[in-house]
Design a protein around this motif. Structure first.
Motif, PDB file in Angstrom:
ATOM      1  N   ALA A  37     -35.752 -15.820  10.250  1.00 53.47           N
ATOM      2  CA  ALA A  37     -36.770 -16.535  10.547  1.00 53.47           C
ATOM      3  C   ALA A  37     -36.345 -18.042  10.216  1.00 53.47           C
ATOM      4  N   LYS A  38     -35.920 -18.233   8.681  1.00 55.67           N
ATOM      5  CA  LYS A  38     -35.483 -19.447   8.015  1.00 55.67           C
ATOM      6  C   LYS A  38     -34.541 -20.022   8.814  1.00 55.67           C
ATOM      7  N   VAL A  39     -33.303 -19.314   9.200  1.00 54.86           N
ATOM      8  CA  VAL A  39     -32.038 -19.681  10.246  1.00 54.86           C
ATOM      9  C   VAL A  39     -32.905 -20.475  11.299  1.00 54.86           C
ATOM     10  N   LEU A  40     -33.644 -20.047  12.155  1.00 57.68           N
ATOM     11  CA  LEU A  40     -34.249 -20.253  13.570  1.00 57.68           C
ATOM     12  C   LEU A  40     -35.130 -21.593  13.131  1.00 57.68           C
ATOM     13  N   GLU A  41     -35.844 -21.430  11.897  1.00 63.06           N
ATOM     14  CA  GLU A  41     -36.635 -22.725  11.599  1.00 63.06           C
ATOM     15  C   GLU A  41     -35.744 -23.852  11.089  1.00 63.06           C
ATOM     16  N   GLU A  42     -34.657 -23.527  10.458  1.00 62.50           N
ATOM     17  CA  GLU A  42     -33.823 -24.841  10.004  1.00 62.50           C
ATOM     18  C   GLU A  42     -33.133 -25.417  11.279  1.00 62.50           C
ATOM     19  N   ILE A  43     -32.583 -24.573  12.355  1.00 62.33           N
ATOM     20  CA  ILE A  43     -31.856 -24.829  13.331  1.00 62.33           C
ATOM     21  C   ILE A  43     -32.860 -25.942  14.249  1.00 62.33           C
ATOM     22  N   ASN A  44     -34.160 -25.389  14.506  1.00 62.13           N
ATOM     23  CA  ASN A  44     -34.962 -26.238  15.081  1.00 62.13           C
ATOM     24  C   ASN A  44     -35.465 -27.593  14.557  1.00 62.13           C
ATOM     25  N   GLU A  45     -35.477 -27.572  13.227  1.00 59.39           N
ATOM     26  CA  GLU A  45     -35.882 -28.855  12.378  1.00 59.39           C
ATOM     27  C   GLU A  45     -34.503 -29.744  12.532  1.00 59.39           C
ATOM     28  N   LEU A  46     -33.381 -29.242  12.661  1.00 63.44           N
ATOM     29  CA  LEU A  46     -32.059 -30.052  12.922  1.00 63.44           C
ATOM     30  C   LEU A  46     -32.120 -30.743  14.299  1.00 63.44           C
ATOM     31  N   ILE A  47     -32.507 -29.729  15.179  1.00 64.47           N
ATOM     32  CA  ILE A  47     -32.384 -30.510  16.571  1.00 64.47           C
ATOM     33  C   ILE A  47     -33.695 -31.607  16.643  1.00 64.47           C
ATOM     34  N   GLU A  48     -34.655 -31.117  15.969  1.00 61.63           N
ATOM     35  CA  GLU A  48     -35.589 -32.447  15.887  1.00 61.63           C
ATOM     36  C   GLU A  48     -35.131 -33.632  15.497  1.00 61.63           C
ATOM     37  N   ALA A  49     -34.576 -33.259  13.925  1.00 61.02           N
ATOM     38  CA  ALA A  49     -34.023 -34.638  13.500  1.00 61.02           C
ATOM     39  C   ALA A  49     -33.091 -35.192  14.170  1.00 61.02           C
ATOM     40  N   VAL A  50     -32.110 -34.764  14.705  1.00 58.62           N
ATOM     41  CA  VAL A  50     -31.368 -35.104  15.625  1.00 58.62           C
ATOM     42  C   VAL A  50     -31.744 -36.098  16.668  1.00 58.62           C
ATOM     43  N   GLU A  51     -32.860 -35.639  17.504  1.00 59.51           N
ATOM     44  CA  GLU A  51     -33.693 -36.179  18.561  1.00 59.51           C
ATOM     45  C   GLU A  51     -34.391 -37.246  17.958  1.00 59.51           C
ATOM     46  N   LYS A  52     -35.006 -37.277  16.951  1.00 62.94           N
ATOM     47  CA  LYS A  52     -35.548 -38.392  16.491  1.00 62.94           C
ATOM     48  C   LYS A  52     -34.906 -39.378  15.530  1.00 62.94           C
ATOM     49  N   ASN A  53     -33.654 -38.917  15.209  1.00 70.19           N
ATOM     50  CA  ASN A  53     -32.931 -39.854  14.436  1.00 70.19           C
ATOM     51  C   ASN A  53     -33.279 -39.928  13.162  1.00 70.19           C
ATOM     52  N   THR A  54     -33.813 -38.847  12.342  1.00 67.56           N
ATOM     53  CA  THR A  54     -34.301 -38.827  10.997  1.00 67.56           C
ATOM     54  C   THR A  54     -33.641 -37.359  10.339  1.00 67.56           C
ATOM     55  N   ASN A  55     -33.406 -37.689   8.907  1.00 70.98           N
ATOM     56  CA  ASN A  55     -33.107 -36.578   7.970  1.00 70.98           C
ATOM     57  C   ASN A  55     -32.156 -35.848   8.679  1.00 70.98           C
ATOM     58  N   LYS A  56     -31.143 -36.081   9.361  1.00 70.16           N
ATOM     59  CA  LYS A  56     -30.246 -35.270   9.987  1.00 70.16           C
ATOM     60  C   LYS A  56     -29.199 -34.623   9.070  1.00 70.16           C
ATOM     61  N   ILE A  57     -28.824 -35.234   8.087  1.00 67.88           N
ATOM     62  CA  ILE A  57     -27.919 -34.750   6.913  1.00 67.88           C
ATOM     63  C   ILE A  57     -28.772 -33.628   6.180  1.00 67.88           C
ATOM     64  N   HIS A  58     -29.975 -33.941   5.773  1.00 65.23           N
ATOM     65  CA  HIS A  58     -30.785 -33.000   4.942  1.00 65.23           C
ATOM     66  C   HIS A  58     -31.056 -31.692   5.724  1.00 65.23           C
ATOM     67  N   GLU A  59     -31.473 -31.913   7.174  1.00 58.59           N
ATOM     68  CA  GLU A  59     -31.584 -30.473   7.924  1.00 58.59           C
ATOM     69  C   GLU A  59     -30.211 -29.954   8.164  1.00 58.59           C
ATOM     70  N   THR A  60     -29.111 -30.489   8.538  1.00 55.69           N
ATOM     71  CA  THR A  60     -27.776 -29.947   8.687  1.00 55.69           C
ATOM     72  C   THR A  60     -27.447 -29.081   7.225  1.00 55.69           C
ATOM     73  N   ALA A  61     -27.653 -29.991   6.001  1.00 57.45           N
ATOM     74  CA  ALA A  61     -27.379 -28.973   4.855  1.00 57.45           C
ATOM     75  C   ALA A  61     -28.329 -27.775   4.693  1.00 57.45           C
ATOM     76  N   ASP A  62     -29.497 -27.962   5.331  1.00 57.48           N
ATOM     77  CA  ASP A  62     -30.479 -26.598   5.014  1.00 57.48           C
ATOM     78  C   ASP A  62     -29.859 -25.403   6.167  1.00 57.48           C
ATOM     79  N   VAL A  63     -29.469 -25.802   7.438  1.00 56.76           N
ATOM     80  CA  VAL A  63     -28.932 -24.769   8.219  1.00 56.76           C
ATOM     81  C   VAL A  63     -27.602 -24.222   7.562  1.00 56.76           C
ATOM     82  N   PHE A  64     -26.797 -25.093   7.077  1.00 53.06           N
ATOM     83  CA  PHE A  64     -25.616 -24.471   6.596  1.00 53.06           C
ATOM     84  C   PHE A  64     -26.157 -23.488   5.446  1.00 53.06           C
ATOM     85  N   TYR A  65     -26.880 -23.842   4.528  1.00 53.53           N
ATOM     86  CA  TYR A  65     -27.227 -22.957   3.500  1.00 53.53           C
ATOM     87  C   TYR A  65     -27.616 -21.775   4.009  1.00 53.53           C
ATOM     88  N   HIS A  66     -28.724 -21.663   4.851  1.00 56.66           N
ATOM     89  CA  HIS A  66     -29.317 -20.494   5.365  1.00 56.66           C
ATOM     90  C   HIS A  66     -28.525 -19.699   6.202  1.00 56.66           C
TER      91      HIS A  66
END
Length: 94
Positions: A37-66
């Motif tokens: 669930a966390k992997v899926l959540e973090e991937i969705n958050e990264l996609i949203e961050a890319v689309e909104k151009n916000t927190n991309k690095i933070h969200e990418t780090a979350d995806v890598f970790y999870h």
């Protein structure tokens, strides 16, 4: 750069071998449903961050970790993934 990734992999394996009470990493390693669930959540958050151009690095780090924890919990070795990527790279050169 690679040292950070290697230390994260080492941490995941250490926590798996020697769990620490209250560790978030151990919680993810033990609870595969939560981990998924966390992997899926973090991937969705990264996609949203890319689309909104916000927190991309933070969200990418979350995806890598999870994702790394998910792989380790499911006995998928990152070394084998890297070998597969190397094989694909060599195939693309043909």
């Amino acid at each position: 750069m690679l040292a950070t990734l290697e230390s994260l992999i080492k941490l995941a394996r250490e926590r798996k071998a020697t769990p620490i009470e209250g560790s978030y990493t151990n919680k993810l390693l033990k609870d595969k449903s939560l981990n998924k669930a966390k992997v899926l959540e973090e991937i969705n958050e990264l996609i949203e961050a890319v689309e909104k151009n916000t927190n991309k690095i933070h969200e990418t780090a979350d995806v890598f970790y999870h994702l790394l924890i998910y792989l380790e919990a499911n006995e998928i070795k990152i070394e084998e993934v890297m070998l597969e990527l190397e094989k694909r790279k060599n195939e693309l050169r043909r």
